[in-house]
Design a protein around this motif. Structure first.
Motif, mmCIF file in Angstrom:
data_model
loop_
_atom_site.group_PDB
_atom_site.id
_atom_site.type_symbol
_atom_site.label_atom_id
_atom_site.label_comp_id
_atom_site.label_asym_id
_atom_site.label_seq_id
_atom_site.Cartn_x
_atom_site.Cartn_y
_atom_site.Cartn_z
ATOM 1 N N ARG A 187 0.835 -1.210 0.000
ATOM 2 C CA ARG A 187 0.000 0.000 0.000
ATOM 3 C C ARG A 187 0.865 1.253 0.000
ATOM 4 N NH1 ARG A 187 -4.209 -0.862 4.786
ATOM 5 N NH2 ARG A 187 -4.863 1.227 4.110
ATOM 6 N N LEU A 188 2.002 1.199 0.687
ATOM 7 C CA LEU A 188 2.932 2.332 0.670
ATOM 8 C C LEU A 188 3.544 2.498 -0.718
ATOM 9 C CD1 LEU A 188 4.580 4.557 2.013
ATOM 10 C CD2 LEU A 188 6.180 2.810 2.801
ATOM 11 N N GLN A 189 3.905 1.401 -1.354
ATOM 12 C CA GLN A 189 4.448 1.472 -2.702
ATOM 13 C C GLN A 189 3.441 2.088 -3.670
ATOM 14 O OE1 GLN A 189 5.535 -2.752 -2.904
ATOM 15 N NE2 GLN A 189 7.665 -2.134 -3.243
ATOM 16 N N ALA B 173 -3.518 2.208 10.055
ATOM 17 C CA ALA B 173 -2.606 1.865 8.964
ATOM 18 C C ALA B 173 -2.609 2.953 7.897
ATOM 19 C CB ALA B 173 -3.010 0.524 8.358
ATOM 20 N N ALA B 174 -3.780 3.544 7.640
ATOM 21 C CA ALA B 174 -3.877 4.586 6.614
ATOM 22 C C ALA B 174 -3.051 5.810 6.994
ATOM 23 C CB ALA B 174 -5.339 4.974 6.400
ATOM 24 N N GLU B 175 -3.097 6.200 8.275
ATOM 25 C CA GLU B 175 -2.325 7.358 8.721
ATOM 26 C C GLU B 175 -0.829 7.065 8.670
ATOM 27 O OE1 GLU B 175 -1.986 10.552 12.427
ATOM 28 O OE2 GLU B 175 -3.238 8.772 12.627
ATOM 29 N N THR B 176 -0.447 5.838 8.978
ATOM 30 C CA THR B 176 0.962 5.457 8.910
ATOM 31 C C THR B 176 1.482 5.590 7.489
ATOM 32 O OG1 THR B 176 0.706 3.893 10.737
ATOM 33 C CG2 THR B 176 2.613 3.601 9.305
ATOM 34 N N ILE B 177 0.735 5.070 6.532
ATOM 35 C CA ILE B 177 1.146 5.156 5.126
ATOM 36 C C ILE B 177 1.227 6.605 4.676
ATOM 37 C CG2 ILE B 177 0.400 4.645 2.772
ATOM 38 C CD1 ILE B 177 -0.764 2.021 3.890
#
Length: 262
Positions: free
Chosen positions: A3-5, A221-225
């Motif tokens: 997801r980060l990629q 997880a969304a905020e981390t990304i």
């Protein structure tokens, strides 16, 4: 990581993913890696070898850690604020009437784990809201390792002869698979939340953790990304920018694993 990629690719940033199981393997992989602008390291609870970090700094113009494993170095980091997450968890349970609360965590030696242990003991000392925070159970496994067997053993030890527990609510840090965790309780005929309310310290929005059942408190997880992507682009735009550690504020994703108590 995928997801980060995807998020970075939207900004025309090319990525290379390298995974390793131990330091020597990581060093071997890094030696063949081409030079990059930013190296993002996902290492939340395991120790980071100085040799590996040194090689990363030679291969990358800058290094960004996903997790506050290191501090005081010329690296950027995005980290969950586990102490604030624990505060939020206790406040949430106390507001729901719980006055006897248990805790299962880890004996690991990384900074986030030690911070949680110290903070829990600090909370016990002043009994927030008049609640009794019981003796914690610190497991030998790390929060991101398979610890379901240890969690089951901890429940067996704490259970009274009549089947009850000394706590009305239990906080668990490090259970990554909500479905398997439900199995740990059901195998012991422990009704959640009928017999015991359960709240997880983890990552709201990760379906495998909550299994659409457990209440989860922590950084999403969304905020981390989003934060990792933002700091990557910031560093690529200005290599001389001040190094920062971005602590993420926790949120609550309420599930069906807890109830109010009198």
């Amino acid at each position: 990581m995928s997801r980060l990629q995807d998020a970075l690719s939207e900004h025309d940033v090319d990525t290379i993913q390298i995974t390793y199981s131990e330091t020597e393997h990581g060093l071997y992989m890094l030696r063949s890696m081409p030079s990059v602008d930013v190296a993002i390291v996902q290492c939340h609870f395991e120790p980071v070898a100085i040799e590996l970090l040194s090689l990363l700094r030679r291969k990358a113009k800058s290094v960004l850690f996903d997790g506050a494993t290191v501090s005081g170095l010329d690296v950027d980091a995005v980290a969950s604020n586990w102490r604030v997450s624990l505060d939020m968890c206790m406040r949430h349970l106390i507001e729901r009437g719980h006055r006897n609360i248990g805790m299962i965590g880890s004996t690991g030696r990384s900074r986030p784990i030690e911070a949680i242990r110290l903070h829990y003991e600090s909370l016990r000392a002043w009994s927030p809201g008049g609640a009794v925070l019981h003796d914690p159970v610190w497991l030998d496994s790390l929060p991101n390792e398979d610890n379901l067997g240890e969690i089951g053993e901890a429940l067996d030890v704490a259970r009274r002869p009549d089947g009850s527990f000394p706590w009305s609510a239990l906080v668990i840090w490090g259970a990554l698979d909500g479905k398997l965790l439900q199995g740990v309780f059901s195998e012991r005929d422990i009704a959640v939340p009928g017999d015991l309310s359960v709240v997880l310290l983890g990552h709201p929005g990760v379906a495998t953790e909550s299994n659409n059942f457990f209440t989860v408190i922590g950084s999403s997880a969304a905020e981390t990304i989003s934060a990792l992507c933002e700091l990557t682009l910031r560093r690529m735009a200005d290599e001389r920018a001040e190094f920062v550690t971005r602590y993420l504020e926790p949120v609550i994703a309420e599930g069906q694993s807890e109830v109010d108590t009198i």
